[in-house]
Each structure stands twice: as structure tokens, then as C-alpha cells.
Design an enzyme around this catalytic site. Structure first.
Site, PDB file in Angstrom:
ATOM      1  CG  ASP A   1       3.893  -5.874   5.371  1.00 53.91           C
ATOM      2  OD1 ASP A   1       2.833  -5.445   4.908  1.00 53.91           O
ATOM      3  OD2 ASP A   1       4.522  -5.312   6.293  1.00 53.91           O
TER       4      ASP A   1
ATOM      5  CG  ASP B   1       0.948  -1.436   3.433  1.00 57.50           C
ATOM      6  OD1 ASP B   1       1.498  -1.143   4.503  1.00 57.50           O
ATOM      7  OD2 ASP B   1       0.920  -0.661   2.444  1.00 57.50           O
TER       8      ASP B   1
ATOM      9  CD  GLU C   1      -0.789   0.164   7.941  1.00 55.75           C
ATOM     10  OE1 GLU C   1      -0.057   1.020   8.442  1.00 55.75           O
ATOM     11  OE2 GLU C   1      -0.885  -0.007   6.704  1.00 55.75           O
TER      12      GLU C   1
ATOM     13  CG  HIS D   1       7.127  -0.149   9.852  1.00 59.02           C
ATOM     14  ND1 HIS D   1       5.983  -0.850  10.169  1.00 59.02           N
ATOM     15  CD2 HIS D   1       6.959   0.259   8.573  1.00 59.02           C
ATOM     16  CE1 HIS D   1       5.171  -0.859   9.140  1.00 59.02           C
ATOM     17  NE2 HIS D   1       5.736  -0.199   8.149  1.00 59.02           N
ATOM     18  CG  ASP D   2       4.369   3.036   9.325  1.00 61.06           C
ATOM     19  OD1 ASP D   2       5.379   3.129   8.602  1.00 61.06           O
ATOM     20  OD2 ASP D   2       3.414   2.273   9.072  1.00 61.06           O
TER      21      ASP D   2
HETATM   22  C1  GLC Z   1       1.758   1.407   5.524  1.00 61.03           C
HETATM   23  C2  GLC Z   1       3.155   1.012   5.951  1.00 61.03           C
HETATM   24  C3  GLC Z   1       4.070   2.176   5.722  1.00 61.03           C
HETATM   25  C4  GLC Z   1       4.065   2.495   4.254  1.00 61.03           C
HETATM   26  C5  GLC Z   1       2.656   2.775   3.753  1.00 61.03           C
HETATM   27  C6  GLC Z   1       2.595   2.755   2.261  1.00 61.03           C
HETATM   28  O1  GLC Z   1       1.233   2.399   6.322  1.00 61.03           O
HETATM   29  O2  GLC Z   1       3.142   0.577   7.275  1.00 61.03           O
HETATM   30  O3  GLC Z   1       5.368   1.920   6.176  1.00 61.03           O
HETATM   31  O4  GLC Z   1       4.882   3.615   3.995  1.00 61.03           O
HETATM   32  O5  GLC Z   1       1.761   1.763   4.183  1.00 61.03           O
HETATM   33  O6  GLC Z   1       2.780   1.451   1.782  1.00 61.03           O
END
Ligand code: GLC
Length: 537
Positions: A101, A203, A266, A327-328
Site C-alpha cells: 500500500d 491510497d 484506489e 477493508h472499508d
Molecule cells: C483509504 C483507505 C482507508 C483510509 C483512507 C485514508 O480510503 O482504504 O482505510 O482510512 O484511505 O487513508
């Protein structure tokens, strides 16, 4: 054949590991790198090709590792650099790629860069972050909202300016308009690529550049009560800015300095915006994550439209991808139900494009209810009571029927699901009818049949709860028929070329059945049919 020259990330299956929750090897209740090494044989038996690890870098853990204080280290909680190198070696020896990541949008407020930056207005690192003067009445510079609740601006009394944070105030955003920031993160990428990592999942990549003039965001007229408060505004000026594509193209050039690496982004955007992240001349992210299924109403017509819109939006040469969980977001088995989770697995692994699985979804793991005093997620703490909490999809992997599900020998950081007594790897692996056995069969079939990896997607007209499509290439074809309802459906002859042999059903009792001119599907059943007669033998 053309198939063999496709890059690995086009025909492989990705598996996301949330390291805190996969396997604890030192009895502190939190998963770690040694634990992942111990479980590599499981991943090889499952048949996946690449693992992506959520952040393992030094972090105060305000957002469980998405607040990084050292980009080129390993947090002691997870182990040492030696452990990571051992993981990389063991994974590679077993034929698994390793994706890290990369969190370039923001650092931790404890990162040395930010500690410097906040020291004074003339500090050389000041412009590495986004500092603005208050408005004349002392308020924040504009109306932008944090995704985790409240204003996105935090006042720093010692220098009398605000800094911007799209997420927690402990996650100040880096200033990607500053070339020094770009170079620093590109060097971070090279550091890991030289070590041998196979790529990055970047991210919130669509957040990296903000409006140069910091204009107010407009109100979102489609806002619905019960949704997170930041959705009251449309993020017109705070995300998805045209200049972000230059930043991504630069990152991609770093990726291309090395052989066979991959850049995944992402991005939560509608398909026509999402596909712009492949970049001009496809020099952007190779896989801009396609999250359309995460929020899809679970019915055949909605999903058919999602596939159609996405396939239709892809620019020439762009490789598709599909994600069912992360995970979100709430676990797929809870979103679509226990029975449909099997159909969802067949969908994910028969669509055209790289599939990404979320750990535990192959066990049908459900969202775990978290008692108020056990909440760990900062999003839920800041924005309580509307169901945004992410702890429920981050609970320990269910390995066996022991007290802590084989995840740890001491109390885990999040509770173990009660159903882990039955729903665990040991039990499910021994049961040919289990969802885990189905996942293995699907991944195995995908590996065996290039058509499933690389064939064209051809929709077939259907109605009601039936979702029908073919994968076709050079004269061979597979037909996938998925019943997204719980009632039986009949496919009359003529609706599709439905003669052939069933290669796999979500019910394990139908393999090898011959179909002639029509097909009856049970409720919640999906089948893969060899409609060209070349695979059945
Ligand atoms: C992304 C991650 C998430 C995190 C956010 C801030 O969306 O997947 O888990 O809280 O970024 O870094």
C-alpha cells in the site's frame, strides 16, 4: 499465443490482506508479517497469484497504518525489515507476487516532514503540506469537509494558519503541487521496488491534487440523510482535478523503470471518470480499482447495467478489474446474504478483468457486530450511529474452531466472529460443498482456462433474476448463468446457446451435467457451461 505474453497482473487473482487481522505470530492480539509467512501455504492452496498488504509501515495507528510516520520502515507491531524481506522471498519462491500500500496523499502528523513543516512559516518543509491563512473572521480557508467528519482544516495556533486534512486531523495532506514532494514519494517507490515488491495499491489516488484556488465546494443537492456528513458537499474542487493525471503519469514512469510491476489506484468515482485514471495513452494506473460491485443493488438488471457501463467506458487497451470487498466496506456475505455470496464469487471470478478478493470473503465471513465500547475505527468514533464503522469487516481471519479462531493465542484487537466455531478454514476446507471449496474450484478453473482470464465479455439478453453472459475467444465460448434470486428459473431454448456441459455450479452436485437446449437453475444457483465443447473432456 497472445495469451502468454499478457502481463501477470492481467491473468492473476489478487488477494487483499489486512495485516492486523490475518495471523498473529507473537501473541499480542495483532496480526504480523511472520503470521503472513506462516499462512502462505494456505494462499498457495487457494490459488491466488498476488497478495496486497494494507500498510505495515511505522505509524501512530490513528487510522491503523494509513497515517504513516516513516515510508521506508516496518512498524515493530508487524515485525522487522528482515521479516518483510523474508516474506518477499518466501512469497516469490511460492509464485506469489507482493503488492504494498502506498499512502502518498497524507502522512501522519508525527512524520518528521510534518513536524518540520508546522515549526514555522519559513521552514523549508512548510510548503510540503497545505497551509492557508484563516478567513478575515478567523474561520477555515474554505468549506471543504473531512471524509471522517467535521471541517477538513485544522488550526495551528503556533503559526496562526490552518492545514488541510482530507481525513483525520492526524493525517495532514501533502502538497502534491510541490515537486519536492513528488520526488520524495517517487524515491519511496524506488526503495520498495528495488527490494523486489511487485507494485503498489495507491491510497486515495484521486485526492492527490486539489484546486489551485481552493474554491468552496458546491452543495450536493442529492445528499441523503443518514449518509456521512461530508457528502453534503460535492467534492468538485477537492478531488479528481485534471492535474492529478500528470502526477500519476510520473508515478507510472517510476513503475516502468522496473520490470513487470503494477500500479493500482484506489478511486471511488463513476465509470466515465474512473476510466480516465488509465491515463493518456494508458500511461496512468494499470488497474484503477473498479468498486462498482461494492455498492451495487444486488439484482440481475443492476449488475448487468454496471458491467455494461463499465465495459462500455473502458478506453482501447485498458484492462478491466473487479472488486467484491475491502477493508472499508461491509462484507459481501452480509451485503448480499449467505447464499448469494456463492453467486457473487462466481460473478467475480468469471467477469473479464483482474479480480481482487478480500481476506475471509472466501470463507463467507460476515460483518461482525461491534459493541460500542469495542469500536476502534476513528471514522465510526467521529461519525457514530449511521453505520459507517469499518471494524466489522476487519475482524480476525477465521482459521479454526479454537477460542481466538487460530488467529492468536491472546485477546485479538477486534472480536472474533461467533460463527468462527463452524465457519473456519479447517472445517470449510474439509467440506467439498463449502464456499471455500467453491472459491478454490473457481480460481482453479480460471487458472486452467485462458478463456476465463482473457476472453471477451459478451452479454446475453435475459430477464428477471437471471444474469447471463458469455466469455468468447477464437471460436470457443463459455456461458455463465447466474440466478440472483432465491426462486428457480428456467432458461428456455433459444435464449442463449445453452447446449454444452456444466463445468462448475455453485451447487456442487452438477458438474459434468449435459445441457441440451435449455437449463433449469435452482434459487441462488450459478453455473459455468462449456458451450463450445472444448473443455469438458
Ligand atoms: C483509504 C483507505 C482507508 C483510509 C483512507 C485514508 O480510503 O482504504 O482505510 O482510512 O484511505 O487513508
Amino acid at each position: 499465443m497472445a495469451e502468454s505474453i499478457k502481463p501477470w497482473w492481467q491473468h492473476g487473482v489478487f488477494y487483499q490482506i489486512y495485516p492486523r487481522s490475518f495471523q498473529d505470530s507473537n501473541a499480542d492480539g495483532v496480526g504480523d508479517i511472520r503470521g503472513i509467512i506462516d499462512r502462505l501455504p494456505y494462499l498457495q492452496a487457494l490459488g491466488v497469484d498476488a497478495i496486497w498488504l494494507s500498510p505495515i509501515f511505522p505509524s501512530p495507528m490513528a487510522d491503523f497504518g494509513y497515517d504513516i510516520s516513516d515510508y521506508t520502515g516496518i512498524d515493530r507491531l508487524f515485525g522487522s525489515m528482515g521479516d518483510f524481506e523474508a516474506l518477499l522471498d518466501a512469497a516469490h519462491a511460492g509464485g506469489l507476487k507482493v503488492i504494498l500500500d502506498l499512502v502518498p496523499n497524507h502522512t501522519s502528523d508525527q512524520h518528521p516532514w510534518f513536524l518540520e513543516s508546522r515549526r514555522s512559516k519559513d521552514n523549508p518543509k512548510r510548503d510540503w503540506y497545505i497551509w492557508r491563512d484563516p478567513t478575515t473572521d478567523g474561520g477555515p480557508p474554505n468549506n471543504w469537509l473531512s471524509e471522517f467528519g467535521g471541517s477538513a482544516w485544522n488550526y495551528d495556533a503556533s503559526t496562526a494558519q490552518y492545514y488541510y486534512h482530507a481525513f483525520l486531523s492526524q493525517q495532514p495532506d501533502l502538497n502534491w503541487r510541490n515537486p519536492a514532494v513528488r520526488h520524495a514519494i517517487q524515491d519511496v517507490m524506488r526503495f520498495w521496488l528495488r527490494k523486489g515488491v511487485d507494485g503498489f495499491r495507491v491510497d486515495v489516488i484521486w485526492h492527490l491534487i486539489k484546486d489551485a484556488e481552493f474554491r468552496d465546494n458546491p452543495l450536493n443537492s442529492a445528499f441523503q440523510e443518514g449518509r456521512p456528513p461530508h457528502e453534503r458537499l460535492s467534492p468538485l474542487h477537492s478531488t479528481d482535478q485534471p492535474e492529478v493525471h500528470d502526477v500519476i503519469a510520473e508515478m507510472r514512469r517510476v513503475i516502468d523503470e522496473f520490470d513487470s510491476r503494477v500500479l493500482i489506484g484506489e478511486i471511488y468515482l463513476p465509470p466515465e471518470r474512473l476510466v480516465t485514471y488509465y491515463g493518456r495513452d494508458l500511461g496512468g494506473a494499470q488497474l484503477p480499482f473498479n468498486f462498482a460491485l461494492l455498492s451495487a443493488p444486488w439484482n440481475a438488471r443492476s449488475i448487468e447495467k454496471i458491467i455494461h457501463d463499465y465495459e462500455g467506458a473502458l478506453p482501447a487497451g485498458a484492462w478491466p478489474n473487479w472488486v467484491l470487498g475491502n477493508h472499508d466496506r461491509p462484507r459481501v456475505a452480509s451485503r448480499v446474504g449467505h447464499d448469494q455470496a456463492r453467486v457473487a464469487a462466481m460473478l467475480l471470478l468469471t467477469l473479464r478483468g483482474t479480480p481482487t478478493l478480500y481476506y475471509g470473503d472466501e470463507l463467507g465471513m460476515r460483518q461482525v457486530a461491534i459493541a460500542p465500547d469495542q469500536v476502534r475505527d476513528p471514522f465510526e468514533k467521529n461519525v457514530p450511529d449511521i453505520g459507517v464503522g469499518r471494524d466489522g469487516c476487519r475482524t480476525p481471519m477465521q482459521w479454526d474452531a479454537t477460542r481466538y479462531a487460530g488467529f492468536s493465542t491472546s485477546t485479538p484487537w477486534l472480536p472474533v466472529a461467533k460463527d468462527s466455531v463452524h465457519e473456519n478454514v479447517v472445517n470449510l476446507a474439509a467440506d467439498m460443498r463449502s464456499i471455500l471449496s467453491l472459491y478454490k474450484a473457481l480460481i482453479g478453473l480460471r487458472r486452467k482456462l485462458p478463456l476465463l482470464q482473457l476472453g471477451d465479455y459478451v452479454p446475453v439478453t435475459a430477464d428477471g433474476d437471471l444474469l447471463l453472459y458469455r466469455r468468447e475467444r477464437s471460436g470457443s465460448s463459455l456461458t455463465i448463468a447466474l440466478n440472483l434470486g432465491d426462486q428457480p428459473v428456467s432458461i428456455a431454448s433459444g435464449a442463449a446457446r445453452l447446449s454444452g456441459t456444466i463445468l462448475l455450479s455453485t451447487f456442487p452436485d452438477r458438474a459434468r451435467e449435459t445441457i441440451e437446449g435449455g437449463l433449469d437453475l435452482r434459487g441462488n444457483e450459478g453455473v459455468i457451461i462449456d458451450t463450445s465443447g472444448i473443455y469438458a473432456g
